[in-house]
Write a protein that holds these residues in place. Structure first.
Motif, PDB file in Angstrom:
ATOM      1  N   GLU A   1       0.844  -1.175   0.000  1.00  0.00           N
ATOM      2  CA  GLU A   1       0.000   0.000   0.000  1.00  0.00           C
ATOM      3  C   GLU A   1       0.890   1.239   0.000  1.00  0.00           C
ATOM      4  O   GLU A   1       2.025   1.209   0.474  1.00  0.00           O
ATOM      5  CB  GLU A   1      -0.936   0.018   1.215  1.00  0.00           C
ATOM      6  CG  GLU A   1      -0.253   0.215   2.549  1.00  0.00           C
ATOM      7  CD  GLU A   1      -1.249   0.338   3.698  1.00  0.00           C
ATOM      8  OE1 GLU A   1      -2.451   0.248   3.451  1.00  0.00           O
ATOM      9  OE2 GLU A   1      -0.805   0.547   4.842  1.00  0.00           O
ATOM     10  N   SER A   2       0.385   2.301  -0.518  1.00  0.00           N
ATOM     11  CA  SER A   2       1.121   3.568  -0.625  1.00  0.00           C
ATOM     12  C   SER A   2       0.404   4.621   0.196  1.00  0.00           C
ATOM     13  O   SER A   2      -0.806   4.824   0.033  1.00  0.00           O
ATOM     14  CB  SER A   2       1.221   4.013  -2.088  1.00  0.00           C
ATOM     15  OG  SER A   2       1.889   5.244  -2.190  1.00  0.00           O
TER      16      SER A   2
ATOM     17  N   ASP B   1       5.637   3.532   0.344  1.00  0.00           N
ATOM     18  CA  ASP B   1       5.114   2.186   0.106  1.00  0.00           C
ATOM     19  C   ASP B   1       5.532   1.249   1.225  1.00  0.00           C
ATOM     20  O   ASP B   1       6.636   1.336   1.744  1.00  0.00           O
ATOM     21  CB  ASP B   1       5.633   1.635  -1.224  1.00  0.00           C
ATOM     22  CG  ASP B   1       5.164   2.482  -2.398  1.00  0.00           C
ATOM     23  OD1 ASP B   1       4.136   3.164  -2.229  1.00  0.00           O
ATOM     24  OD2 ASP B   1       5.824   2.447  -3.453  1.00  0.00           O
TER      25      ASP B   1
ATOM     26  N   THR C   1       0.954  -4.908   9.167  1.00  0.00           N
ATOM     27  CA  THR C   1       1.518  -3.871   8.307  1.00  0.00           C
ATOM     28  C   THR C   1       3.003  -3.763   8.600  1.00  0.00           C
ATOM     29  O   THR C   1       3.403  -3.614   9.755  1.00  0.00           O
ATOM     30  CB  THR C   1       0.836  -2.511   8.556  1.00  0.00           C
ATOM     31  OG1 THR C   1      -0.584  -2.659   8.362  1.00  0.00           O
ATOM     32  CG2 THR C   1       1.380  -1.449   7.615  1.00  0.00           C
TER      33      THR C   1
END
Length: 426
Positions: A62-63, A76, A272
């Protein structure tokens, strides 16, 4: 000789023919596959009531980019998640139980249909088998008749040459010979047709067929045969099970308009992975922050329910349609009962008529043989004409052919009755 007599042979018996037919018949294999499908549908219906467990997951990047301070962890970064969910239906308005009942009826209907197809195959093979024997015996009788008539023609010609017969006698004998040859050709064509039917059902050409034994025993009364047919005919049983399936389908359609309730449990985790990030502080200068990993976990146990409020009339229409299908199945069952009653009556009376025909034909053959021998002797002494002998030979021929056909008809009628009763076993 007839269906029960003939030159003994071990090349091919009726049981051999049945074994071959059951090993190779495609219609029977197709019905066996249909039965397997019905059983799998029952497994599916039962599985609808069992808990379901699903495991799902994802992984990717994800960015992140924002203009709001403080701005940490920009750029990112990898992210992954996994979820385990279990669901147990508690109430579905009776649809699940109805689905199981419908599938069970489908299995029983398919099983009855398989039995019906198997019994049809037995009847077809038996009929084809005795048809070939009948036709071969018919050819033998007609060939003997041709030989006798040819001998009569030679005798009439000899008598004509010496003045003891007229040209009319010779022509009468010649006409009978030509007619007998034509009948023999027709019998040979009929045999070829019977052989083709035999090949289609058995799966290979007919060899030297062994004469059949006595026909199976049938009930002593028509009422007993009819009672057995109403309770044991596989076609009728299949329709009764289809009617039962239609009744369960109606229950299922009604259940679609009722509330449903399920118990749902979920366990989820998300991770994450922050890559190294560099943020700028105007006072301290450039500061490099170490990477951080984040894990979110979630456990849930919920009772989920739904109530159909408005479906545009679809549910009511389904109920009406399935009710009509249920009524249609009932009428089809009633119609089948009437047809089976007529079939039993026809087979019963055909069997009686064929047995009586056998008795009468046996007596006719015996009398015709005596009459033919007597006519030949009287012809030799001049008290009978050539036409008298030809007529007696024709009567003998018809008597022998009548006996062969009566034996075939009685054997087939017995098996037709057993098929209607659902007792034609392999």
């Amino acid at each position: 000789s007839g269906l029960g007599l003939g030159r003994p042979s071990q090349s091919e018996t009726l049981q051999d023919a049945l074994d071959l037919a059951f090993d190779t018949n495609p219609a029977l294999e197709a019905q066996r596959a249909d039965l397997g499908v019905a059983r799998e549908q029952l497994n599916q219906a039962r599985g609808a009531k069992a808990p379901t467990v699903e495991l799902s997951g994802s992984a990717g990047y994800e960015s992140l980019d924002t203009t709001q301070p403080p701005a940490f962890g920009l750029g990112d970064r990898p992210i992954s998640s996994a979820q385990l969910q279990a669901s147990l239906p508690l109430y579905a308005g009776g649809r699940l139980d109805a689905g199981i009942g419908q599938a069970q009826a489908g299995v029983m209907a398919a099983d009855a249909q398989f039995d019906g197809v198997a019994q049809d195959l037995v009847l077809n093979v038996v009929t084809a088998y005795v048809d070939v024997i009948r036709d071969r015996e018919t050819i033998r009788i007609r060939a003997n008749s041709v030989a006798l008539l040819e001998e009569q023609l030679r005798a009439a010609t000899d008598r004509f040459e010496v003045g003891f017969a007229t040209r009319t006698d010779v022509k009468q004998a010649e006409a009978r010979v030509q007619g007998a040859r034509a009948s023999l050709a027709g019998a040979e064509a009929q045999l070829q047709a019977s052989l083709a039917v035999y090949d289609a059902f058995v799966g290979q050409p007919a060899g030297d067929l062994v004469p059949v034994s006595d026909a199976p025993i049938i009930p002593e009364s028509f009422e007993a045969a009819l009672e057995a047919a109403i309770s044991g005919n596989p076609d009728l049983e299949a329709l009764r099970q289809s009617e039962r399936a239609a009744e369960q389908a109606l229950r299922s359609a009604k259940g679609e308009g009722r509330p449903s309730l399920s118990l749902v449990g979920t366990a989820a985790v998300q991770e994450t992975f922050d890559q190294e990030a560099v943020d700028f502080d105007p006072i301290l200068g450039q500061v490099q922050l170490p990477p951080d990993n984040y894990r979110d976990t979630q456990l849930r146990l919920l009772a989920q329910g739904s109530v159909p409020l408005f479906q545009g009339g679809i549910l009511r229409s389904r109920v009406r349609a399935t009710r009509l299908q249920r009524d249609q199945a009932r009428l089809q069952t009633l119609n089948a009962e009437r047809q089976i009653t007529a079939s039993v009556a026809q087979s019963w009376n055909s069997n009686i008529a064929a047995e009586q025909a056998i008795t009468a034909s046996e007596r006719q053959v015996e009398a015709a043989e005596i009459a033919y021998e007597g006519a030949q002797e009287e012809l030799s002494v001049g008290t009978r004409t050539t036409l008298d002998v030809l007529d007696q030979e024709q009567q003998l021929l018809e008597a022998r052919l009548g006996l062969v056909n009566a034996q075939r008809d009685a054997y087939v009628a017995t098996h037709q009755l057993l098929r209607a009763m659902g007792r034609l076993s392999f």
